[in-house]
Design a protein around this motif. Structure first.
Motif, PDB file in Angstrom:
ATOM      1  N   ARG A 170       0.529   7.936   2.222  1.00  0.00           N
ATOM      2  CA  ARG A 170       0.974   9.325   2.278  1.00  0.00           C
ATOM      3  C   ARG A 170       0.766   9.839   3.700  1.00  0.00           C
ATOM      4  N   TYR A 225      -8.925   6.860   2.724  1.00  0.00           N
ATOM      5  CA  TYR A 225      -8.546   5.880   1.701  1.00  0.00           C
ATOM      6  C   TYR A 225      -9.127   6.308   0.356  1.00  0.00           C
ATOM      7  N   GLU A 226      -8.336   6.139  -0.689  1.00  0.00           N
ATOM      8  CA  GLU A 226      -8.860   6.395  -2.024  1.00  0.00           C
ATOM      9  C   GLU A 226      -9.957   5.397  -2.353  1.00  0.00           C
ATOM     10  N   GLY A 227     -11.061   5.894  -2.895  1.00  0.00           N
ATOM     11  CA  GLY A 227     -12.144   5.011  -3.294  1.00  0.00           C
ATOM     12  C   GLY A 227     -13.133   4.684  -2.195  1.00  0.00           C
ATOM     13  N   THR A 242       0.830  -1.198   0.000  1.00  0.00           N
ATOM     14  CA  THR A 242       0.000   0.000   0.000  1.00  0.00           C
ATOM     15  C   THR A 242       0.868   1.252   0.000  1.00  0.00           C
TER      16      THR A 242
END
Length: 235
Positions: free
Chosen positions: A52, A231-233, A49
């Motif tokens: 960032r 989290y993306e998405g 993963t």
């Protein structure tokens, strides 16, 4: 299989509780370290993963990237760590943060009581000294006070920290549960009842348990860190 091996190791070391408490707590901290390394390794191997990390200017110098690209954190050895609860695996990435601080053997999580009955994992978390809550304050208050008392007792054995107080990161999810369509409805309902604005990307936190923890740990913990995860998405 690796989790089973760690749990067997815990069972082997359990008699130390009646022989020498200092060595017992140090022994269980080592098994907790092993689990922290295990989940971090599994994540790296099977679900690498990109993470960032950003921080407030007041934390300057406490987070850095090493020459070989690893994350290193320089946080206190005793603190309360609060975070929002987006998905069920939030704890995994927070444990990784502890690993980056060499504190992966000293993390304590407050979590729902049902998890105590999961085979192998439940008893393993009990050996780790995790705190299980039934979400009923009448019964939880006494249990929480007892467990927090353990976290401010002094030891002189291996892995003990400053002034005999063991290193401790107490992890709390003040929302009480993870974000979902059902919990979002409950948050809106509570906000309406209390005549306060609901939150957009998180649930309204439950302050009673957090305030109680801070009051009980007063004098042995000087720092509380607030972590926000996204989290993306994930809506």
């Amino acid at each position: 299989m690796a989790v089973v091996c760690i749990h067997v190791t815990q069972l082997v070391g359990a008699p130390l509780y009646w022989i020498n408490r200092d060595y017992y707590y140090a022994y269980m901290a080592l098994t907790k370290q092993s689990f922290g390394v295990l989940v971090t390794t599994i994540t790296q191997w099977f679900s690498p993963t990109l993470v960032r990390v950003s921080w407030h200017e007041s934390m300057e110098g406490q987070i850095r990237k090493t020459l070989d690209g690893d994350l290193q954190t320089i946080f206190p050895e005793r603190m309360v760590l609060v975070a929002n609860h987006q998905i069920y695996t939030d704890w995994l990435y927070l444990w990784w943060i502890a690993y980056a601080n060499q504190m992966h053997g000293h993390i304590y999580i407050i979590l729902k009581e049902q998890l105590k009955y999961v085979p192998i994992f439940g008893p393993g978390m009990m050996f780790f000294g995790f705190i299980f809550m039934a979400r009923k304050w009448v019964s939880d208050k006494t249990r929480l006070a007892y467990r927090l008392g353990k976290l401010k007792s002094r030891h002189s054995g291996p892995m003990s920290g400053s002034a005999g107080l063991d290193p401790m990161w107490l992890m709390i999810f003040p929302e009480g549960t993870n974000l979902s369509s059902n919990t979002r409805k409950a948050s809106v309902k509570w906000a309406t009842k209390q005549n306060i604005p609901d939150m957009k990307h998180a649930l309204l936190p439950r302050s009673t348990g957090l305030q109680f923890c801070l009051s009980q740990l007063q004098g042995t913990v000087d720092w509380m860190y607030d972590c926000t995860m996204a989290y993306e998405g994930v809506p």
